[in-house]
Design an enzyme around this catalytic site. Sequence first.
Site, PDB file in Angstrom:
ATOM      1  N   THR A 120      10.863   0.365   8.370  1.00 46.95           N
ATOM      2  CA  THR A 120      10.960  -0.675   9.402  1.00 46.95           C
ATOM      3  C   THR A 120       9.829  -0.585  10.426  1.00 46.95           C
ATOM      4  OG1 THR A 120      13.356  -0.499   9.175  1.00 46.95           O
ATOM      5  CG2 THR A 120      12.549  -1.676  11.107  1.00 46.95           C
ATOM      6  N   GLY A 125      11.694  -6.009   9.647  1.00 50.07           N
ATOM      7  CA  GLY A 125      12.977  -5.328   9.472  1.00 50.07           C
ATOM      8  C   GLY A 125      13.597  -5.740   8.154  1.00 50.07           C
ATOM      9  N   GLY A 334      45.634   1.053  23.683  1.00 47.08           N
ATOM     10  CA  GLY A 334      45.780   0.261  24.913  1.00 47.08           C
ATOM     11  C   GLY A 334      44.648   0.578  25.888  1.00 47.08           C
ATOM     12  N   GLU A 358      20.273   0.385   7.038  1.00 40.54           N
ATOM     13  CA  GLU A 358      20.069   0.340   5.567  1.00 40.54           C
ATOM     14  C   GLU A 358      20.144  -1.090   5.032  1.00 40.54           C
ATOM     15  OE1 GLU A 358      19.418   3.099   3.743  1.00 40.54           O
ATOM     16  OE2 GLU A 358      19.828   4.543   5.309  1.00 40.54           O
TER      17      GLU A 358
END
Length: 377
Positions: A120, A125, A334, A358
Amino acid sequence: MDLDKEVLSGAVEFIEKYIQPREKEIEVEGLFVKDIFKELGYHGFIAIPFPKEYGGLGLSFRLFVDVSRLIAKHSGTISGVIGAHLLSAFSILIGGTEEQKQKYLTKLIKGELIGSLALTEPNAGSDPSSIETEAKKEGDYYILNGTKAFTTNAGLSDIYVIMAKTDRERGARGMSAFIVESTDENFKIGRQESKMALPGLPNASLFLNDVKLYRDRVVGKEGTGFAIVMKTLDIGRVTTGVGALGLSERALEEAVKYSKKRIQFGKPISSFEMIQSYIADMATEIEASKLLVMNAAEKKDQNDPKFSLYASMAKYYASKVAVDVSRLAVQIFGGYGWIEDYIVARLYKEAKMYEIIEGTNEIQKLIISNYILKEVK
Ligand SMILES: Cc1cc2nc3c(=O)[nH]c(=O)nc-3n(C[C@H](O)[C@H](O)[C@H](O)COP(=O)(O)OP(=O)(O)OC[C@H]3O[C@@H](n4cnc5c(N)ncnc54)[C@H](O)[C@@H]3O)c2cc1C
């Protein structure tokens, strides 16, 4: 006890001794994990799926994935470090020369060297064919220039398998993989990225500014980089899937324990049907993602020609489930689920990473639908 069971029980002992006591240090404080990684290598866990001729144990990828699942349940960081390391080792196993396998792979397998894979870039990308890093041939040398983004293990690694264009005119065949050593002149690591989660997982940019490499640093042959990286990423998608799976299993376990302890309206919340319905959804989704991940690992062991399809399905589904399951775990906790002291808040943030790395889940869906559209006439 058969060998697989022995390895798995060894992994449980390893996790209890080396990982569990330091889980908070690693995952919350983001402390360095190099010592644990070295121990993992020393105890043979990285070596599981690699051939014996290079110092591996020659066991199945499925077993490796099963061990990784246990690790991921306790440490997304260590699971991520191993996953990125594996990409460098597999790319050399898949495409490297015999000399490169002897020099680097044997040490990567034992954890004596740590590795990264850098594809990358800031402007490339999802579309790796658009990388701008260039390697210009000058006699027996290549001169590399470019920037890599988001490289996992950056700063920790001893070697970096880096993708660069060797011929801009040749498309996929114009891409080559190079082995860059951390000590190579004019090779620099950027600052560690500050991320949403996993502070101990190293991620940084790499800067190559006239890095001069002898031709023996090309992984295999010039022009084979794209094929090597695509095959390597298929494997990485299974290890990403198993990272997500381990996280989901942990989230369910924590949520169930909490639901049995938390009393509202005079009863444990686990006695309420709506909470039970969440638990049923979580457990069922986890079981489905486990089957997909293990199926993909078995397809790799069988050299199945459709391994790539199954790897994408496993990564796509297991990461989606990790987000779903960790969200429900937060809901079961919660207000406490929103508090950083409780593990489920951290797992919810970590889960998101698996939908991106990936190859994003949109890219996995493209891969899956391409297969299906070709198959169904
Ligand atoms: C924690 C982390 C670790 C990483 N480690 C590494 C590493 O070790 N080595 C390495 O090389 N990289 C690594 N990466 C990079 C990662 O692989 C990329 O981030 C990923 O492939 C997406 O690329 P991008 O970020 O440039 O997004 P882009 O490609 O810009 O995508 C942006 C959005 O557009 C969507 N999109 C793009 N193209 C299409 C399309 N054709 N159809 C539909 N949707 C599309 C994407 O799915 C996404 O939602 C890492 C990233 C992270 C976050």
